[in-house]
Enzyme design. Sequence first.
Site, PDB file in Angstrom:
ATOM      1  NE  ARG A 116      -3.357  -2.028   3.146  1.00 13.24           N
ATOM      2  CZ  ARG A 116      -4.436  -2.638   2.658  1.00 13.24           C
ATOM      3  NH1 ARG A 116      -5.043  -2.128   1.606  1.00 13.24           N
ATOM      4  NH2 ARG A 116      -4.904  -3.734   3.209  1.00 13.24           N
ATOM      5  CG  HIS A 130       1.505  -8.523   4.208  1.00 13.22           C
ATOM      6  ND1 HIS A 130       1.895  -8.603   5.529  1.00 13.22           N
ATOM      7  CD2 HIS A 130       0.608  -7.504   4.149  1.00 13.22           C
ATOM      8  CE1 HIS A 130       1.257  -7.686   6.232  1.00 13.22           C
ATOM      9  NE2 HIS A 130       0.468  -7.005   5.420  1.00 13.22           N
ATOM     10  CE1 TYR A 150      -2.514   3.207   9.906  1.00 13.66           C
ATOM     11  CE2 TYR A 150      -1.599   1.269   8.844  1.00 13.66           C
ATOM     12  CZ  TYR A 150      -2.644   2.145   9.030  1.00 13.66           C
ATOM     13  OH  TYR A 150      -3.814   1.954   8.346  1.00 13.66           O
ATOM     14  NE  ARG A 179      -4.675  -2.632  15.307  1.00 13.74           N
ATOM     15  CZ  ARG A 179      -4.188  -3.028  14.133  1.00 13.74           C
ATOM     16  NH1 ARG A 179      -2.905  -2.999  13.900  1.00 13.74           N
ATOM     17  NH2 ARG A 179      -4.980  -3.467  13.181  1.00 13.74           N
ATOM     18  CG  HIS A 224       0.980  -1.787  11.103  1.00 14.69           C
ATOM     19  ND1 HIS A 224       1.973  -1.873  10.148  1.00 14.69           N
ATOM     20  CD2 HIS A 224      -0.100  -2.404  10.570  1.00 14.69           C
ATOM     21  CE1 HIS A 224       1.505  -2.508   9.093  1.00 14.69           C
ATOM     22  NE2 HIS A 224       0.253  -2.846   9.322  1.00 14.69           N
TER      23      HIS A 224
END
Length: 716
Positions: free
Chosen positions: A382, A442, A475, A571, A599
Amino acid sequence: MELKSFEKPEYYVNRELSWLKFDDRVLSEARDKSLPLFERLKFLSITSSNLDEFYMVRVASLKDQVHAGYEKPDIAGLTPKEQLKAISEQTHELVRVQYSTYNRSVLPALEKAGLHMIAEHEELTKEQMEYVDRYFEDNVYPVLTPMAMDSSRPFPLIRNKTLNIGALISKKDKKKGKEVLEFATVQVPSVLPRVIEIPSGKDGVRAVILLEEIIERNIGKLFLSNDVVCAHPYRIMRNADLSIDEDEAEDLLVEIQKQLKKRQWGEVIRLEAEEKMDKRLLKILKSEFDIKNEDIFLISGPLDLTMLMKVYGMEGFDQYKTKKYVPAPVPEFQNDKDVFQVIREGDVFLHHPYMSFDPVVNFVRQAAKDPDVLAIKQTLYRVSGNSPIIAALAQAAENGKQVSVLVELKARFDEEHNIVWAKMLEKAGCHVIYGLVGLKTHSKITLVVRREETGIRRYVHLATGNYNDSTAKLYTDCGIFTCDERYGEDATAVFNMLSGYSEPKRWNKLIVAPIWMKNRFLKLIEREAENAKKGIPAHIMGKMNSLCDPVIMSALYYASSCGVKIELLVRGICCLKVGIPGVSENIQVRSIVGDFLEHSRIFYFYNAGHEEIYMGSADWMPRNLDRRVEIVFPVEDEKIKEAIKHVLDLEFRDNVKAHLLQPDGSYVKPDKRGKVLVNSQMEFCREAQEMSVKKKESKEHSRVFIPAEPAADIEE
């Protein structure tokens, strides 16, 4: 390691119900009156956007399973049907509390702060009526498209997540000689601002009204010569989970573009309607959307509270907001040296958003311009809308460098965005790779290959978060720069594996999923268990976004039963339970929900005093360990190790933003009475600024500054 005895359903929590507990923790921040008022608005907005995504993906997936006749229970023993029933009950309660918070706590507080949120157009003054009517004529009316349903016109297609106003129109049936009611709808246009400031008529008070109220007030102008019997807002959520058979998809890019269009028209899985909606109107919507009562939410307030983020953005209320934190410069880069020289002098630790993300951007920018750089390789999951990293990669390709970029087209809800800039990078001359069939990529890794006097040198950036300069301010993530050749060799192997078919025989340092990572974690957990059985102190700490992998959880239960002290910072989703006699008595779980979204993924193993620390992109979830390309890397620089241990230590001492998991599955805030308050995120902000100032003032070069003891906020 015998794990079978730790697989009983009663030892686990359903994944979806655990996620709802997480959204409840976010909502608890909105209910916390010690927070600045506008920060509470922000948390209410986040609760809503979280719930939208949860329904479009997770609930949609369960609905698909029910339609397919899938009845296999999950790890906690619940079938898809049972999960949907429990989700509906808990979500209705969550939404009730959400709107109770909005109506009974937030709205009165906004009034006191001088902001009047006009709930209904009926309460407008004469002056305000004139203003909104003129606003409607000038700005809204030309944009609207009313759509009616009758014998010649079918029920219109309503797009996913759009806000609409449904109406019943009274028309004279000439054949029957009597009045009949017909359905009509109009979409509230997203191209216009939803929150509109209007004259308040009072000194020191500002007033806002929502766009749908202005439309509702003037809806008769859309159906001239007919009577509008009633008009009420409604909103639907559709199944937005993309299903792509990659083996059948000849061109993944084209297939995803096709599926994105379908996302607007998937099965309706949730209907939100105004609580006072006319029953006849609700009956039509229920029938046309083919939706059951448990998926209908009657709302006592404005639909879609994500609009509160617009209210948060209003100017003039700074005293009701937390002062925006400006990331501190990274000490190692507070000099005139170039990025590569700094990395050659030693590994560099980055802790965002406390430290600036600029060095990561500058790393790619400098590589793009440096005549000695031969190649840049990067994975992108992203990125921001106007990404400086994308611009630098395009520039590098135009400068004649070999640029290989792995673009993850299947990054959920970023697919369209990623397609646009993937094409842009290709036009600039970059080699764009779309990943491996069936696996999301990822991992967060950048490799720069540079020609130097001593030969070819590889510079690597490894991180826990995305290459997104916008979210890097929101984050919490960690990363390192290194030019250690072992990491460089592994980085090259990762990109060769992604772009071709070469699977390395061995890895020097990196642990890569889906093939090698899960087994490595299981061995590390088992080693602690074996040490505990021998009477050697054993300790595991893990920080992650989610924990729901059955095999990893069974291994943690086994380790706990052997006497290993296990401290987890999770989290979001956590499917294991604490305090089960003989099973999880040695496990503690906490969750931090604060100003920044937690994160980073960090894993610590005591290893009989030879401590090992790993960071990376993977959570302990089946999708990360079994269905994604992920990277976890060991931290070997001793000073960086100490810095990361300090991060964990401070977060495990947080008693302001932490929520502790209880044996009954609930989360509670720690008892702070008589204790020094520790807000880990605020402490990291203070430390980062202090580090930066120290570096500026000192001529001595320090790799990593470790504060002796965090300062207390206040004593309660």
